[in-house]
Design an enzyme around this catalytic site. Sequence first.
Site, mmCIF file in Angstrom:
data_model
loop_
_atom_site.group_PDB
_atom_site.id
_atom_site.type_symbol
_atom_site.label_atom_id
_atom_site.label_comp_id
_atom_site.label_asym_id
_atom_site.label_seq_id
_atom_site.Cartn_x
_atom_site.Cartn_y
_atom_site.Cartn_z
ATOM 1 N N SER A 81 0.797 -1.238 0.000
ATOM 2 C CA SER A 81 0.000 0.000 0.000
ATOM 3 C C SER A 81 0.825 1.281 0.000
ATOM 4 C CB SER A 81 -0.948 0.028 1.211
ATOM 5 O OG SER A 81 -2.018 -0.858 1.013
ATOM 6 N N LYS A 85 0.440 3.406 -3.003
ATOM 7 C CA LYS A 85 -0.719 4.294 -3.200
ATOM 8 C C LYS A 85 -0.312 5.770 -3.168
ATOM 9 C CE LYS A 85 -3.754 0.822 -1.065
ATOM 10 N NZ LYS A 85 -4.440 0.432 0.194
ATOM 11 N N TYR A 132 -3.567 -2.744 -10.188
ATOM 12 C CA TYR A 132 -3.353 -2.420 -8.771
ATOM 13 C C TYR A 132 -2.500 -3.491 -8.079
ATOM 14 C CZ TYR A 132 -4.713 -2.268 -3.822
ATOM 15 O OH TYR A 132 -4.700 -2.277 -2.453
ATOM 16 N N TYR A 179 -4.952 4.001 7.971
ATOM 17 C CA TYR A 179 -6.327 3.493 8.102
ATOM 18 C C TYR A 179 -6.913 3.870 9.465
ATOM 19 C CZ TYR A 179 -3.941 1.063 4.427
ATOM 20 O OH TYR A 179 -3.162 0.811 3.345
ATOM 21 N N VAL A 236 1.116 -3.686 3.850
ATOM 22 C CA VAL A 236 1.075 -4.979 4.539
ATOM 23 C C VAL A 236 2.349 -5.797 4.344
ATOM 24 C CG1 VAL A 236 -1.422 -5.326 4.749
ATOM 25 C CG2 VAL A 236 -0.229 -6.114 2.691
#
Length: 303
Positions: free
Chosen positions: A63, A66, A190, A238, A256
């Site tokens: 992630s 991103k 992705y 998050y 992760v």
Amino acid sequence: MDLQSILNDIAAEMAAAPDRGKVADYIPELASVDAKRFGIAVALPDGRCMTAGDAEVAFSIQSVSKVFTLALALGRLGDQLWARVGREPSGLPFNSILQLEQENGIPRNPFINAGALAVTDAILAGHQPKELLGELLRFVQTSAEDADIHINEAVAQSETEHGDRNMALAHFMAAHGNLSNRPELTCGTYFHQCAIEMTCRQLAMAGRFLAGGHGAPHMISPQRVRRINALMLTCGHYDASGDFAYRVGLPGKSGVGGGILVIAPGRASIAVWSPGLNRHGNSQLGTLAVERLAQATGWSIFG
Ligand code: DON
């Protein structure tokens, strides 16, 4: 300030830490990574870089990617991007579908999975996935000043085979008219962006465009840099973003794979990696290590 000895102390403390969290196993290819690994790198704006531990071992950035797709998307679409994704923290796990139903297929922010899918979908429109991934790799390589950064095909494949949840998010957005490409194409692209591998040194170097300061690469406008940092602070971890801001006081984005990119504006770009995760899916020791670093250096955006 002796940054090198601060990093050595942190690496020594982390090597002895009893609770290392749990390595992600929902992407089977990531499950075999050694939980004992720990690396940290601090890149200064001018490119000097200090490291400790396993800072030269490549890991899956997941992630953290991103941040780079958001930078590309803002460059390409500008504020139009915000018609497709919001800018509010979600307060829910990274892969949650709950709000998508309540909020008509518009994800809360670009860093939860649904939001990142919307961002990737937006920059994919009119391009072949290979073309876009090439552009993304070039962006990362240019900001890191290092051409030796690649996508691990086995990791991308492994996630594709276990990607039901992301496919569900993509289908849900498609049902609401918030997807321009087929879910398979957007998710496939992705999964490949998430499978980019970098070492702590490479990731810290690549993040310098968000730190700014004298000598940092200029990849996007200063206003967009500030906005990406704001989103990293509010949404980058998050439902643990508030806790990260409280403990570290700097914008950060986790993955992760156990990596975290942290930005000390005007001062440094920091990458830390320890594969064991806490219950929110963020690196357990990585978070502790940057908390220690922020304490030792006094770096904070809060004064
Ligand atoms: O989509 C996923 O589930 C992974 N490719 C990335 C998730 C992730 O890294 C969450 N971060 N902590």
